[in-house]
Design a protein around this motif. Structure first.
Motif, PDB file in Angstrom:
ATOM      1  N   LEU A   1       0.823  -1.220   0.000  1.00  0.00           N
ATOM      2  CA  LEU A   1       0.000   0.000   0.000  1.00  0.00           C
ATOM      3  C   LEU A   1       0.849   1.260   0.000  1.00  0.00           C
ATOM      4  O   LEU A   1       0.485   2.260  -0.612  1.00  0.00           O
ATOM      5  N   LEU A   2       1.990   1.198   0.671  1.00  0.00           N
ATOM      6  CA  LEU A   2       2.874   2.368   0.707  1.00  0.00           C
ATOM      7  C   LEU A   2       3.343   2.705  -0.716  1.00  0.00           C
ATOM      8  O   LEU A   2       3.368   3.875  -1.108  1.00  0.00           O
ATOM      9  N   MET A   3       3.684   1.667  -1.491  1.00  0.00           N
ATOM     10  CA  MET A   3       4.117   1.920  -2.876  1.00  0.00           C
ATOM     11  C   MET A   3       2.980   2.530  -3.685  1.00  0.00           C
ATOM     12  O   MET A   3       3.184   3.489  -4.433  1.00  0.00           O
ATOM     13  N   TRP A   4       1.763   1.985  -3.547  1.00  0.00           N
ATOM     14  CA  TRP A   4       0.600   2.562  -4.249  1.00  0.00           C
ATOM     15  C   TRP A   4       0.420   4.021  -3.877  1.00  0.00           C
ATOM     16  O   TRP A   4       0.209   4.874  -4.723  1.00  0.00           O
ATOM     17  N   ARG A   5       0.494   4.293  -2.580  1.00  0.00           N
ATOM     18  CA  ARG A   5       0.195   5.633  -2.091  1.00  0.00           C
ATOM     19  C   ARG A   5       1.278   6.639  -2.494  1.00  0.00           C
ATOM     20  O   ARG A   5       0.965   7.787  -2.812  1.00  0.00           O
ATOM     21  N   ILE A   6       2.539   6.203  -2.486  1.00  0.00           N
ATOM     22  CA  ILE A   6       3.609   7.122  -2.925  1.00  0.00           C
ATOM     23  C   ILE A   6       3.447   7.388  -4.421  1.00  0.00           C
ATOM     24  O   ILE A   6       3.587   8.522  -4.886  1.00  0.00           O
ATOM     25  N   GLN A   7       3.111   6.326  -5.186  1.00  0.00           N
ATOM     26  CA  GLN A   7       2.875   6.514  -6.625  1.00  0.00           C
ATOM     27  C   GLN A   7       1.786   7.561  -6.838  1.00  0.00           C
ATOM     28  O   GLN A   7       1.903   8.439  -7.684  1.00  0.00           O
ATOM     29  N   SER A   8       0.722   7.445  -6.040  1.00  0.00           N
ATOM     30  CA  SER A   8      -0.396   8.378  -6.143  1.00  0.00           C
ATOM     31  C   SER A   8       0.058   9.818  -5.883  1.00  0.00           C
ATOM     32  O   SER A   8      -0.318  10.738  -6.617  1.00  0.00           O
ATOM     33  N   LEU A   9       0.868  10.010  -4.841  1.00  0.00           N
ATOM     34  CA  LEU A   9       1.337  11.365  -4.510  1.00  0.00           C
ATOM     35  C   LEU A   9       2.260  11.918  -5.598  1.00  0.00           C
ATOM     36  O   LEU A   9       2.237  13.111  -5.900  1.00  0.00           O
ATOM     37  N   ILE A  10       3.075  11.040  -6.193  1.00  0.00           N
ATOM     38  CA  ILE A  10       3.956  11.479  -7.290  1.00  0.00           C
ATOM     39  C   ILE A  10       3.098  11.916  -8.486  1.00  0.00           C
ATOM     40  O   ILE A  10       3.340  12.961  -9.109  1.00  0.00           O
ATOM     41  N   LEU A  11       2.060  11.118  -8.782  1.00  0.00           N
ATOM     42  CA  LEU A  11       1.165  11.461  -9.893  1.00  0.00           C
ATOM     43  C   LEU A  11       0.481  12.809  -9.623  1.00  0.00           C
ATOM     44  O   LEU A  11       0.335  13.627 -10.524  1.00  0.00           O
TER      45      LEU A  11
END
Lengths: 241, 57
Positions: free
Chosen positions: A215-225
């Motif tokens: 989930l951390l990877m998903w969420r960091i990806q989201s913030l980068i996007l």
């Protein structure tokens, strides 16, 4: 270190790892729940009620681990202005808050049959409740301050100061006389449980950990996007104006 | 499966249910947010391309 924290590189690497971490999370949960509900024997004193620990302990562990991640990432962001550190800290906070809420809830559900009460203001329970409020405070800083640089700086200070509470949580059962039992796993003389009970607990902690990483990877990806979206919006606004 | 048949069963079942709700809720929220951001980014990139094409012509 900065080389590996490049957002584009992070997106590429995380997309490569995500199918594996997702699969491992599901596998660990399946095996962990099988151990927790089928293989682990009934406790001679507590019967089946002790099985609450297979949810409660991993949730409480992740609640503290999550705050540790936020504090370390915040320190890195604060000192070295690491491009991904603040994003990692910010992405962790809602998960940490959810794990803390789950630990408090399952702790209450454990407390009623074992201690005769859902809640008592003892050191461990109260410090966990403070942790929950620290998470909410950290999230509130990011939500209310529009300037991201300023929000990151204030949130970092909140995170680093709050780390003291995690130390208090860990040692609260040793420093004060509490209803909560002392440490079971992380002891100098080794865990106080064994066999299938220990295996179930470790598997569930592993499952919660892999879930957190995924989930951390998903969420960091989201913030980068979202950062990219903001800059494109500004670009479009500038182009039209 | 263990035989849950006493008054404490409700606490065990509630704990596992709460765990499932929190974990599934977190996973769905994170996954949905990522999908929405990806879609928003695609739309914006298309707009930027159209805008730059217009400026060239």
């Amino acid at each position: 270190m900065h080389k590996f924290a490049n957002p584009a590189r992070f997106m590429r690497l995380s997309n490569m790892f995500l199918p594996w971490t997702t699969g491992l999370t599901l596998l660990l949960f399946a095996v962990g729940l099988y151990y927790a509900l089928v293989l682990a024997p009934e406790d001679y004193q507590m019967g089946n009620t002790y099985r609450i620990i297979f949810i409660h302990v991993p949730a409480a562990y992740m609640a503290q681990f999550g705050y540790g991640v936020i504090a370390v990432a915040s320190a890195v962001g604060f000192i070295w202005k690491h491009p991904l550190a603040d994003q990692a800290a910010r992405a962790t906070a809602p998960m940490g808050a959810a794990f803390t809420a789950l630990a408090l809830l399952t702790g209450s559900l454990w407390g009623k049959p074992m201690w005769g009460t859902f809640w008592i203001w003892d050191a461990r329970l109260t410090s966990m409740l403070i942790l929950f409020f620290l998470y909410l405070g950290y999230i509130a800083v990011w939500q209310t301050i529009e300037d991201h640089v300023r929000a990151a700086k204030i949130a970092s200070i909140v995170a680093m100061v709050g780390l003291v509470n995690v130390i208090i949580i860990k040692f609260s059962v040793d420093w004060w006389n509490t209803l909560h039992q002392p440490a079971t796993l992380m002891r100098m003389d080794g865990p106080t449980i064994g066999g299938d009970m220990l295996a179930a607990l470790l598997l569930m902690i592993g499952a919660f950990n892999m879930f957190f990483i995924t989930l951390l990877m998903w969420r960091i990806q989201s913030l980068i996007l979202r950062r990219r979206i903001r800059s494109l919006r500004m670009q479009i606004g500038g182009g039209q104006g | 499966m263990p035989e849950f048949e006493n008054a404490n069963d409700i606490y065990i079942l509630s704990s596992y249910l709460a765990g499932a709700v929190v974990l599934v809720g977190l996973a769905l929220a994170s996954w949905r947010a990522k999908r929405q951001d990806e879609n928003a980014l695609r739309t914006l990139e298309k707009q930027v391309r159209e805008l730059s094409d217009k400026q060239v012509t």
